[in-house]
Scaffold this motif. Sequence first.
Motif, PDB file in Angstrom:
ATOM      1  N   HIS A  99      34.319  17.367   6.551  1.00  0.00           N
ATOM      2  CA  HIS A  99      34.422  16.490   5.378  1.00  0.00           C
ATOM      3  C   HIS A  99      33.731  17.076   4.147  1.00  0.00           C
ATOM      4  N   ALA A 100      33.340  18.348   4.223  1.00  0.00           N
ATOM      5  CA  ALA A 100      32.527  18.943   3.151  1.00  0.00           C
ATOM      6  C   ALA A 100      33.207  18.863   1.789  1.00  0.00           C
ATOM      7  N   GLU A 101      34.465  19.230   1.713  1.00  0.00           N
ATOM      8  CA  GLU A 101      35.136  19.255   0.413  1.00  0.00           C
ATOM      9  C   GLU A 101      35.370  17.841  -0.123  1.00  0.00           C
ATOM     10  N   GLU A 102      35.724  16.941   0.761  1.00  0.00           N
ATOM     11  CA  GLU A 102      35.928  15.541   0.380  1.00  0.00           C
ATOM     12  C   GLU A 102      34.631  14.950  -0.185  1.00  0.00           C
ATOM     13  N   LEU A 103      33.536  15.218   0.508  1.00  0.00           N
ATOM     14  CA  LEU A 103      32.244  14.696   0.067  1.00  0.00           C
ATOM     15  C   LEU A 103      31.768  15.411  -1.195  1.00  0.00           C
ATOM     16  N   ARG A 104      32.060  16.684  -1.314  1.00  0.00           N
ATOM     17  CA  ARG A 104      31.689  17.418  -2.534  1.00  0.00           C
ATOM     18  C   ARG A 104      32.268  16.734  -3.758  1.00  0.00           C
ATOM     19  N   LEU A 105      33.526  16.389  -3.694  1.00  0.00           N
ATOM     20  CA  LEU A 105      34.194  15.754  -4.830  1.00  0.00           C
ATOM     21  C   LEU A 105      33.651  14.349  -5.090  1.00  0.00           C
ATOM     22  N   ALA A 106      33.388  13.618  -4.020  1.00  0.00           N
ATOM     23  CA  ALA A 106      32.888  12.246  -4.171  1.00  0.00           C
ATOM     24  C   ALA A 106      31.457  12.234  -4.710  1.00  0.00           C
ATOM     25  N   TRP A 107      30.625  13.090  -4.168  1.00  0.00           N
ATOM     26  CA  TRP A 107      29.217  13.112  -4.565  1.00  0.00           C
ATOM     27  C   TRP A 107      29.014  13.716  -5.949  1.00  0.00           C
ATOM     28  N   PHE A 108      29.831  14.661  -6.312  1.00  0.00           N
ATOM     29  CA  PHE A 108      29.665  15.376  -7.577  1.00  0.00           C
ATOM     30  C   PHE A 108      29.595  14.411  -8.765  1.00  0.00           C
ATOM     31  N   ALA A 109      30.395  13.362  -8.711  1.00  0.00           N
ATOM     32  CA  ALA A 109      30.463  12.409  -9.829  1.00  0.00           C
ATOM     33  C   ALA A 109      29.664  11.133  -9.570  1.00  0.00           C
ATOM     34  N   ASP A 110      28.822  11.119  -8.526  1.00  0.00           N
ATOM     35  CA  ASP A 110      28.093   9.911  -8.178  1.00  0.00           C
ATOM     36  C   ASP A 110      27.024   9.597  -9.228  1.00  0.00           C
ATOM     37  N   PRO A 111      26.845   8.325  -9.564  1.00  0.00           N
ATOM     38  CA  PRO A 111      25.827   7.961 -10.563  1.00  0.00           C
ATOM     39  C   PRO A 111      24.390   8.169 -10.092  1.00  0.00           C
ATOM     40  N   ASP A 112      24.164   8.223  -8.786  1.00  0.00           N
ATOM     41  CA  ASP A 112      22.830   8.491  -8.262  1.00  0.00           C
ATOM     42  C   ASP A 112      22.562   9.992  -8.384  1.00  0.00           C
TER      43      ASP A 112
END
Length: 216
Positions: A99-112
Motif C-alpha cells: 500500500h506504499a504508493e496509495e498511502l504516499r499519495l494520501a499522506w502527502f496532502a494530509d493536513p496533519d
Amino acid sequence: MAELADLEDPKIRAVNERHGDDHAVNLTKLRALAKRLRTQQDLARELWATGDSAARLLALLVCRPKAYDRAELDAMLRDARTPKVHDWLVGNVVKKSTHAEELRLAWFADPDPDVASAGWALTTDRVAKKPEGLDLPGLLDLIETRMKDAPDRLQWAMNHCLAQIGIEHPEHRARAIAIGERLEVLKDYPTSPGCTSPYAPAWIAEMARRAASTTP
C-alpha cells in the motif's frame, strides 16, 4: 515486556528524550532480540497494542509488512507518537507494504504535518528508486514555497526530498542547490566531524563529489 524492561537504561532514556523519544532500550540489543524472535505477526500486533515505544519498535522489526492493510497502516502512523517509532514504521514497514504508493499519495496532502511528513518520506524514496511519473519540478515548487515555514518534522522530510532530487537528478541540481541556499533551512544544524551536513546545498555537493570520485 519483562525482557524489554530488563533492557532499559536510564542514560539511554535521557538521550532519547532530548529528541522527543521516550524509550530506554539500546537499539542494538533491541535488534538482537528481534533476530532471536524472528518474524511473528501476531506477537507484533500484541506488542504494538501495548502503546509502549520500545515494544512498538520491536513490533516493527518482527512484523510481516505485507500482512497489514491500508487502514491499519494509516491508523498506526497517526498513533505513532514518537519520532523513532514514526520513522521505523515508514522505513521498515510501509515502504515494504503493498500500500506504499496509495498511502504516499494520501499522506502527502494530509493536513496533519506529521502525517504529511510520512508522505514526503515515501516520495523521497521514490525520487531515489523509482522517479518515473513524479513531477520533480512541481516538488521543487512546493519545497520552495512551503519548506521554510513548515513544522520541524515536515520541514526535515521536505529538506531530505530537496537534497535527494539534487543528488539523484543532475538536471535539477542547480535549482535544488539554489533553493537550499535561499531558504537556508538547517544551515546551522550541528554536524559531527566526518558526518555530512543535512543542509541541502552541502549535502548535494558532498554526495555529487563522492559519485564523481567513484566514476571510472
